[in-house]
Write a protein that holds these residues in place. Structure first.
Motif, PDB file in Angstrom:
ATOM      1  N   MET A 162      -6.243   1.562  -2.094  1.00 34.92           N
ATOM      2  CA  MET A 162      -4.842   1.658  -2.494  1.00 34.92           C
ATOM      3  C   MET A 162      -4.201   2.907  -1.897  1.00 34.92           C
ATOM      4  O   MET A 162      -4.675   4.024  -2.088  1.00 34.92           O
ATOM      5  CB  MET A 162      -4.730   1.713  -4.010  1.00 34.92           C
ATOM      6  CG  MET A 162      -5.349   0.516  -4.724  1.00 34.92           C
ATOM      7  SD  MET A 162      -4.507  -1.037  -4.378  1.00 34.92           S
ATOM      8  CE  MET A 162      -3.163  -0.946  -5.556  1.00 34.92           C
ATOM      9  N   HIS A 200       3.970   1.709 -16.443  1.00 33.33           N
ATOM     10  CA  HIS A 200       3.360   0.725 -15.567  1.00 33.33           C
ATOM     11  C   HIS A 200       3.418  -0.691 -16.131  1.00 33.33           C
ATOM     12  O   HIS A 200       3.569  -1.658 -15.377  1.00 33.33           O
ATOM     13  CB  HIS A 200       1.917   1.135 -15.272  1.00 33.33           C
ATOM     14  CG  HIS A 200       1.806   2.467 -14.594  1.00 33.33           C
ATOM     15  ND1 HIS A 200       2.294   2.699 -13.330  1.00 33.33           N
ATOM     16  CD2 HIS A 200       1.287   3.651 -15.011  1.00 33.33           C
ATOM     17  CE1 HIS A 200       2.077   3.949 -12.982  1.00 33.33           C
ATOM     18  NE2 HIS A 200       1.461   4.559 -13.989  1.00 33.33           N
ATOM     19  N   LEU A 255       3.041  -0.954  -8.851  1.00 37.89           N
ATOM     20  CA  LEU A 255       2.499  -2.247  -8.473  1.00 37.89           C
ATOM     21  C   LEU A 255       3.658  -3.248  -8.408  1.00 37.89           C
ATOM     22  O   LEU A 255       4.147  -3.709  -9.433  1.00 37.89           O
ATOM     23  CB  LEU A 255       1.454  -2.710  -9.493  1.00 37.89           C
ATOM     24  CG  LEU A 255       0.044  -2.131  -9.337  1.00 37.89           C
ATOM     25  CD1 LEU A 255      -0.821  -2.546 -10.513  1.00 37.89           C
ATOM     26  CD2 LEU A 255      -0.581  -2.578  -8.034  1.00 37.89           C
ATOM     27  N   ASN A 256       4.078  -3.568  -7.204  1.00 37.89           N
ATOM     28  CA  ASN A 256       5.282  -4.358  -7.010  1.00 37.89           C
ATOM     29  C   ASN A 256       4.932  -5.827  -6.776  1.00 37.89           C
ATOM     30  O   ASN A 256       4.643  -6.240  -5.649  1.00 37.89           O
ATOM     31  CB  ASN A 256       6.084  -3.804  -5.828  1.00 37.89           C
ATOM     32  CG  ASN A 256       7.332  -4.602  -5.569  1.00 37.89           C
ATOM     33  OD1 ASN A 256       7.870  -5.240  -6.468  1.00 37.89           O
ATOM     34  ND2 ASN A 256       7.795  -4.597  -4.340  1.00 37.89           N
ATOM     35  N   TYR A 301       2.589   1.619  -3.538  1.00 39.47           N
ATOM     36  CA  TYR A 301       1.669   2.029  -4.591  1.00 39.47           C
ATOM     37  C   TYR A 301       1.072   3.405  -4.307  1.00 39.47           C
ATOM     38  O   TYR A 301       0.987   4.256  -5.197  1.00 39.47           O
ATOM     39  CB  TYR A 301       0.531   1.019  -4.752  1.00 39.47           C
ATOM     40  CG  TYR A 301      -0.423   1.432  -5.852  1.00 39.47           C
ATOM     41  CD1 TYR A 301      -0.130   1.142  -7.175  1.00 39.47           C
ATOM     42  CD2 TYR A 301      -1.582   2.148  -5.569  1.00 39.47           C
ATOM     43  CE1 TYR A 301      -0.979   1.546  -8.197  1.00 39.47           C
ATOM     44  CE2 TYR A 301      -2.439   2.560  -6.580  1.00 39.47           C
ATOM     45  CZ  TYR A 301      -2.127   2.253  -7.886  1.00 39.47           C
ATOM     46  OH  TYR A 301      -2.963   2.676  -8.884  1.00 39.47           O
ATOM     47  N   SER A 339       0.824  -1.203   0.000  1.00 37.74           N
ATOM     48  CA  SER A 339       0.000   0.000   0.000  1.00 37.74           C
ATOM     49  C   SER A 339       0.857   1.251   0.000  1.00 37.74           C
ATOM     50  O   SER A 339       0.570   2.230  -0.694  1.00 37.74           O
ATOM     51  CB  SER A 339      -0.928  -0.017   1.223  1.00 37.74           C
ATOM     52  OG  SER A 339      -1.786   1.095   1.227  1.00 37.74           O
ATOM     53  N   GLY A 372       2.957   4.869  -6.957  1.00 40.04           N
ATOM     54  CA  GLY A 372       2.224   4.360  -8.110  1.00 40.04           C
ATOM     55  C   GLY A 372       2.831   3.126  -8.724  1.00 40.04           C
ATOM     56  O   GLY A 372       2.637   2.852  -9.911  1.00 40.04           O
TER      57      GLY A 372
END
Length: 291
Positions: free
Chosen positions: A239, A95, A35-36, A29, A26, A33
Motif C-alpha cells: 500500500m 475510515h 480507501l477509495n 491511500y 496506491s 490513508g
C-alpha cells in the motif's frame, strides 16, 4: 513459442491497465490513508466520455483517439477532485465513514450510468491501426496492447518525477509524514491532498479509455471489474508504493493470462497469490512494515 509470446505481451498490456488503476489507488491511500472504493467510477465515467468523443470524431483516427484519451483523463480528474472536495475532505481520519461514502458513491454511479447508457456493453467499432496486429516472433499482437504498456510507463515515470522533484510533490510527502508541522509552516495541505485525488482520477481516466480498446467495449461494470484486481495489485505491491504496484501489476496480469490459458482458472490463482503474500509478507512486496 508464438503462444508464449502472445500470452506474455497480452499479459503485459493487461498489467498496464491494472497499474493505471492501481497507481491512483496506491497514491491516494499511501499519501492520504483513504480507501477509495469509488475509484472505479472515475474510470467508468472517463471511459464513457472517451467513447462518446471517439464515436463522434472517429476513434480510429489519430485526432479522435488522442481527443478521447484527453477528454477521458480530464473527466476522471474533475470527478475525482469533486469527490474529494465535497465528500472525502470532511472524513479524514474517519475510515469507516470513508468506506461507506465511497462504496455508496460507487453503487449510485453504476446505477446512473446504467440509466444513461443502458446496462449492456457497448462495443467499439474501431478499425485501422488500433485493431491491427504486429507480428513478434510469429505471434500476432494487437497494437492497442503496446499503447497500454507505453501509457503505463509514461505514467509511472511522471508520477515518480512529480513526487520527487516538484514543490507540490515535496509538500504531499511532507504532509503525509507530519501534517500538523506542514500546516504550521503556513502551507495548505488540503490543496495538496485535492491534487492527489485529481492525479489519481486523471490516471484512472487514461486507463478507462485504454480499457475500452483492450476489451473492445464499454459498460457500467467496466470500472468495478478492474477495481477488484487493482485492489489485489495494490495489496500485493504494498500500500502506497508505486514501484510495488508496477511490479505486482505485471506479476498478477501475466500469471492470470497463463493460468487462464493452461488451467482455465486464472482468477483463482491470483487470489491464491494474494493469500500467500498476505501470509508471508503482509506489508506487500515493496511496502513498509508497520512499526
Amino acid at each position: 513459442m508464438s503462444t508464449f509470446v502472445l500470452l506474455l505481451v497480452t499479459g503485459l498490456g493487461l498489467g498496464a491497465l491494472y497499474f493505471l488503476v492501481a497507481s491512483g489507488l496506491s497514491l491516494i491511500y499511501g499519501l492520504m490513508g483513504v480507501l477509495n472504493f469509488a475509484h472505479g467510477s472515475f474510470l467508468t465515467l472517463a471511459a464513457f466520455a472517451g467513447f462518446e468523443v471517439g464515436r463522434r470524431l472517429g476513434v480510429s483516427t489519430v485526432p479522435g483517439f488522442l481527443a478521447s484519451i484527453l477528454v477521458g483523463a480530464v473527466v476522471g480528474a474533475v470527478f475525482a477532485a469533486l469527490t474529494e472536495l465535497l465528500l472525502v475532505r470532511r472524513l479524514y481520519e474517519r475510515h469507516i465513514e470513508q468506506v461507506l461514502v465511497t462504496v455508496g458513491l460507487s453503487l449510485a454511479t453504476v446505477a446512473l450510468f446504467e440509466g444513461i447508457w443502458g446496462p449492456d456493453p457497448i462495443y467499439l467499432n474501431a478499425t485501422g491501426w488500433l485493431k491491427e496486429t504486429t507480428l513478434i516472433l510469429g505471434a500476432p499482437i494487437p497494437n492497442d496492447r503496446f499503447l497500454s504498456i507505453a501509457a503505463a510507463l509514461l505514467v509511472l515515470g511522471g508520477l515518480v518525477a512529480f513526487l520527487r522533484y516538484t514543490r507540490y510533490g515535496l509538500i504531499i510527502r511532507a504532509g503525509v509524514e507530519n501534517r500538523a508541522m506542514v500546516t504550521a509552516l503556513g502551507i495548505d495541505v488540503r490543496k495538496a491532498f485535492t491534487l492527489v485525488f485529481t492525479i489519481g482520477g486523471f490516471v484512472a481516466g487514461i486507463g478507462g479509455v485504454l480499457a475500452c480498446h483492450y476489451f473492445g467495449y464499454v459498460s457500467p461494470a467496466l470500472g468495478g471489474s478492474l477495481l477488484i484486481f487493482a485492489f489485489i495489485v495494490t495489496v500485493i505491491g504494498g500500500m502506497g508504493s508505486l514501484t510495488g504496484a508496477a511490479i505486482a501489476s505485471v506479476l498478477v496480469a501475466v500469471l492470470q493470462q497463463f493460468a487462464n490459458y493452461y488451467l482455465g482458472f486464472g482468477d483463482v490463482i491470483v487470489v491464491l497469490l494474494l493469500a500467500v503474500v498476505l501470509l508471508v509478507r503482509p506489508q506487500g512486496l515493496m511496502g513498509r512494515a508497520a512499526a
